[in-house]
Enzyme design. Structure first.
Site, PDB file in Angstrom:
ATOM      1  N   SER A 285     -19.233 -32.377 -22.646  1.00 20.98           N
ATOM      2  CA  SER A 285     -20.324 -33.224 -23.130  1.00 20.98           C
ATOM      3  C   SER A 285     -19.826 -34.129 -24.258  1.00 20.98           C
ATOM      4  O   SER A 285     -20.212 -35.294 -24.348  1.00 20.98           O
ATOM      5  CB  SER A 285     -21.485 -32.359 -23.631  1.00 20.98           C
TER       6      SER A 285
ATOM      7  N   HIS B  35     -21.838 -28.109 -15.960  1.00 25.45           N
ATOM      8  CA  HIS B  35     -23.010 -27.238 -16.177  1.00 25.45           C
ATOM      9  C   HIS B  35     -23.714 -26.958 -14.843  1.00 25.45           C
ATOM     10  O   HIS B  35     -24.120 -25.825 -14.571  1.00 25.45           O
ATOM     11  CB  HIS B  35     -24.007 -27.912 -17.133  1.00 25.45           C
TER      12      HIS B  35
ATOM     13  N   ARG C   7     -13.889 -22.692 -20.055  1.00 26.36           N
ATOM     14  CA  ARG C   7     -12.928 -23.671 -19.559  1.00 26.36           C
ATOM     15  C   ARG C   7     -11.513 -23.348 -20.006  1.00 26.36           C
ATOM     16  O   ARG C   7     -10.557 -23.625 -19.314  1.00 26.36           O
ATOM     17  CB  ARG C   7     -13.284 -25.082 -20.071  1.00 26.36           C
TER      18      ARG C   7
ATOM     19  N   LYS D  19     -34.190 -31.928 -36.935  1.00 26.39           N
ATOM     20  CA  LYS D  19     -32.971 -32.745 -37.008  1.00 26.39           C
ATOM     21  C   LYS D  19     -32.837 -33.606 -35.765  1.00 26.39           C
ATOM     22  O   LYS D  19     -32.878 -33.109 -34.653  1.00 26.39           O
ATOM     23  CB  LYS D  19     -31.739 -31.828 -37.081  1.00 26.39           C
TER      24      LYS D  19
END
Ligand code: ADP
Length: 151
Positions: free
Chosen positions: A130, A18, A92, A42
């Protein structure tokens, strides 16, 4: 007119991949707004949202052209609010492409001024995700190498 780009994502966590997209985005745009999608009702994140904001803000504290915001609305509406005409995203592989293609079409339908600009990942960061970092961290593995800050 200032060229402003939103860089939207979950950033759970924000990785070196990132960071690379942000730095390269700064060569194209006057301002890059890292926009962390966050549903306040949430609690489905792994890394604490406040911790992540703090780490990202510290990382870019010397650069006034990078901002960090939390949001809980349509990305296309957030872009209008910040007068951002660009969405910055990283690619990617073909899996990213399939997903990004759909979101990008929808975002332009919702806000016709919004162009998504894709940067192909730098090869040294191509394998960083991630999701994998969360898994490794959960089971006690060392993820320092993949993050542009200490946790
Ligand atoms: P989301 O939650 O929307 O999937 P992420 O927080 O995982 O988003 O990532 C935000 C953006 O950064 C996405 O466009 C994603 O493809 C891109 N990205 C993630 N990891 C990398 C990487 N290693 N190299 C380049 N781009 C990446």
């Amino acid at each position: 007119m200032k060229k402003i780009a939103l860089f939207p994502g979950s950033f759970d966590p924000f990785t070196r991949g990132h960071h690379d997209i942000v730095l390269r985005g700064l060569n194209l745009f006057d301002e890059v707004i890292i926009s962390i999608g966050h549903n306040t009702t949430k609690k489905n994140r792994y890394f604490d949202i406040e911790l992540m904001v703090d780490k990202i803000e510290t990382l870019y504290q010397a650069n006034p052209r990078v901002k960090v915001v939390l949001y809980n609305e349509l990305t296309s509406s957030l872009a209008k609010k910040h007068q951002a005409n660009y969405l910055l995203r990283g690619l990617r592989n073909t899996t990213d492409f399939e997903y990004e293609n759909t979101i990008s079409q929808m975002n332009r339908y919702l806000n016709e001024n919004l162009e998504t600009v894709f940067l192909i990942t730098s090869p040294q960061f191509a394998a960083i995700s991630s999701t994998i970092i969360r898994e490794v961290h959960r089971y006690g593995g060392n993820v320092r190498e993949f993050l542009p800050y200490e946790i």
